[in-house]
Write a protein that holds these residues in place. Structure first.
Motif, short mmCIF file in Angstrom:
data_model
loop_
_atom_site.label_atom_id
_atom_site.label_comp_id
_atom_site.label_asym_id
_atom_site.label_seq_id
_atom_site.Cartn_x
_atom_site.Cartn_y
_atom_site.Cartn_z
N VAL A 116 0.86 -1.18 0.00
CA VAL A 116 0.00 0.00 0.00
C VAL A 116 0.90 1.23 0.00
CG1 VAL A 116 -1.98 -1.03 1.18
CG2 VAL A 116 -0.15 0.00 2.52
N CYS A 117 0.36 2.34 -0.46
CA CYS A 117 1.11 3.59 -0.40
C CYS A 117 1.23 4.02 1.06
CB CYS A 117 0.41 4.68 -1.20
SG CYS A 117 0.39 4.37 -2.99
N ALA A 118 2.43 4.38 1.48
CA ALA A 118 2.66 4.79 2.86
C ALA A 118 1.94 6.09 3.16
CB ALA A 118 4.15 4.95 3.11
N GLU A 119 1.75 6.37 4.43
CA GLU A 119 1.12 7.62 4.85
C GLU A 119 1.92 8.79 4.30
OE1 GLU A 119 -0.25 9.91 8.96
OE2 GLU A 119 0.57 7.88 9.03
N GLY A 120 1.23 9.72 3.66
CA GLY A 120 1.89 10.88 3.08
C GLY A 120 2.28 10.69 1.62
N VAL A 121 2.15 9.47 1.12
CA VAL A 121 2.47 9.17 -0.29
C VAL A 121 1.16 9.09 -1.07
CG1 VAL A 121 3.51 7.55 -1.91
CG2 VAL A 121 4.56 7.94 0.33
N SER A 122 0.97 9.98 -2.02
CA SER A 122 -0.26 9.98 -2.81
C SER A 122 -0.28 8.80 -3.76
CB SER A 122 -0.36 11.28 -3.62
OG SER A 122 0.65 11.32 -4.61
N LEU A 123 -1.44 8.53 -4.32
CA LEU A 123 -1.54 7.46 -5.30
C LEU A 123 -0.65 7.73 -6.50
CD1 LEU A 123 -5.39 6.65 -5.29
CD2 LEU A 123 -3.55 5.56 -3.99
N THR A 124 -0.58 9.00 -6.89
CA THR A 124 0.31 9.38 -8.00
C THR A 124 1.77 9.14 -7.62
OG1 THR A 124 -1.24 11.06 -8.78
CG2 THR A 124 1.05 11.26 -9.51
N GLY A 125 2.11 9.52 -6.39
CA GLY A 125 3.47 9.30 -5.92
C GLY A 125 3.83 7.83 -5.88
N GLY A 126 2.89 7.01 -5.40
CA GLY A 126 3.11 5.58 -5.35
C GLY A 126 3.26 4.99 -6.75
N PHE A 127 2.43 5.46 -7.67
CA PHE A 127 2.50 4.98 -9.06
C PHE A 127 3.85 5.31 -9.67
CE2 PHE A 127 1.99 5.04 -13.59
CZ PHE A 127 1.07 4.05 -13.87
N LEU A 128 4.29 6.55 -9.48
CA LEU A 128 5.58 6.97 -10.05
C LEU A 128 6.73 6.18 -9.45
CD1 LEU A 128 5.09 10.84 -10.19
CD2 LEU A 128 5.20 9.26 -12.13
N ALA A 129 6.68 5.96 -8.14
CA ALA A 129 7.75 5.19 -7.48
C ALA A 129 7.83 3.79 -8.05
CB ALA A 129 7.51 5.15 -5.97
N LEU A 198 -4.47 -2.00 -5.52
CA LEU A 198 -3.75 -3.04 -6.24
C LEU A 198 -3.44 -2.65 -7.67
CD1 LEU A 198 -2.58 -5.90 -6.36
CD2 LEU A 198 -4.90 -6.75 -6.85
N TRP A 199 -4.32 -1.87 -8.30
CA TRP A 199 -4.09 -1.47 -9.69
C TRP A 199 -2.75 -0.77 -9.87
CZ3 TRP A 199 -3.43 3.63 -11.15
CH2 TRP A 199 -3.77 4.60 -10.19
N ILE A 200 -2.35 -0.01 -8.85
CA ILE A 200 -1.06 0.70 -8.92
C ILE A 200 0.08 -0.31 -9.08
CG2 ILE A 200 0.62 2.08 -7.62
CD1 ILE A 200 -1.73 3.45 -6.27
N PHE A 201 0.01 -1.39 -8.32
CA PHE A 201 1.10 -2.35 -8.26
C PHE A 201 1.05 -3.39 -9.38
CE2 PHE A 201 0.19 -0.68 -4.05
CZ PHE A 201 1.41 -0.08 -3.77
N ILE A 202 0.04 -3.23 -10.25
CA ILE A 202 -0.01 -4.01 -11.48
C ILE A 202 0.37 -3.13 -12.67
CG2 ILE A 202 -1.49 -5.29 -13.07
CD1 ILE A 202 -3.17 -6.15 -10.66
N VAL A 203 -0.30 -1.98 -12.78
CA VAL A 203 -0.10 -1.12 -13.94
C VAL A 203 1.28 -0.46 -13.94
CG1 VAL A 203 -0.96 0.89 -15.20
CG2 VAL A 203 -2.58 -0.68 -14.11
#
Length: 223
Positions: A116-129, A198-203
């Motif tokens: 999961v994206c950590a606290e303070g990390v947006s979905l966009t930030g998680g996707f980019l990472a 989950l979509w972040i960690f697939i796409v």
């Protein structure tokens, strides 16, 4: 069929050891825990590379398989079968961890090792990472396993160490996936945010892998 079973076993071991390290060693709350989990994932890849590498190439990661498909190293049908067996292997690994956590009375920071994206990390930030670090990881894989310019017998070690490096940097952001199969299985057991994100960690890993294949086709093309 042997290579598909090899991918199943390899991915099972990756999830069992990598996610298991996060479960049974208190999560990833301290620098020491981050390093421990990073090493568990990296060493799992090293171990499996020298165990099943000669059979399947030891992708144990759909993102790596996609990178190989897009760089012309394997056919689409074979690649899709690799991905299927990788997900099945991850599910078996997660099931084994669920059985263990259900029968051992210990306090766990996590019982699945889900991303999961950590606290303070947006979905966009998680996707980019996830996209960026998958790009780096798959580029290392494509480079070190290249038939003419690769690292030969040292490829497995280089790949495992690069996964350690990626985890050290990315764990505080997303828990580090860079591997759709590794994320799918734990999310099914975890539910909640892990499933909704989950979509972040697939796409994102697939996008990163596609970019790495494109870059390697440019810089690694034999003249």
């Amino acid at each position: 069929m042997r290579k598909y079973l090899a991918e199943l076993i390899g991915t099972m071991v990756l999830v069992l050891m990598g996610c298991g390290s996060a479960i049974f060693n208190g999560g990833c709350g301290t620098p020491a825990q981050v390093l421990m989990v990073a090493m568990a994932f990296g060493l799992s890849v090293v171990a499996m590379a020298y165990t099943i590498g000669g059979t399947s190439g030891c992708h144990i990661n759909p993102a790596i398989t996609l990178g190989c498909m897009l760089s012309g190293r394997m056919k689409t049908k074979e690649g899709l079968m690799y991905m299927l067996f990788q997900v099945i292997g991850a599910l078996i690994g997660s099931t084994l961890l669920w059985i263990l956590t259900s029968n051992i009375d210990l306090p766990y920071a996590t019982t699945t090792g889900a991303n999961v994206c950590a606290e303070g990390v947006s979905l966009t930030g998680g996707f980019l990472a996830e996209m960026i670090f998958t790009f780096v990881f798959v580029l290392v894989v494509l480079g070190t396993t290249d038939a003419k310019r690769g690292a030969g017998n040292f490829a497995g070690l280089a790949i495992g160490l690069s996964l350690v490096l990626v985890h050290i940097v990315c764990i505080p952001l997303t828990g580090t996936s860079v591997n759709p199969a590794r994320s799918i299985a734990p999310a099914l057991f975890e539910g909640g945010a892990a499933l909704s994100q989950l979509w972040i960690f697939i796409v994102a890993p697939f996008v990163g892998a596609a970019l790495s294949a494109g870059v390697w086709n440019l810089i690694g093309k034999n003249e």
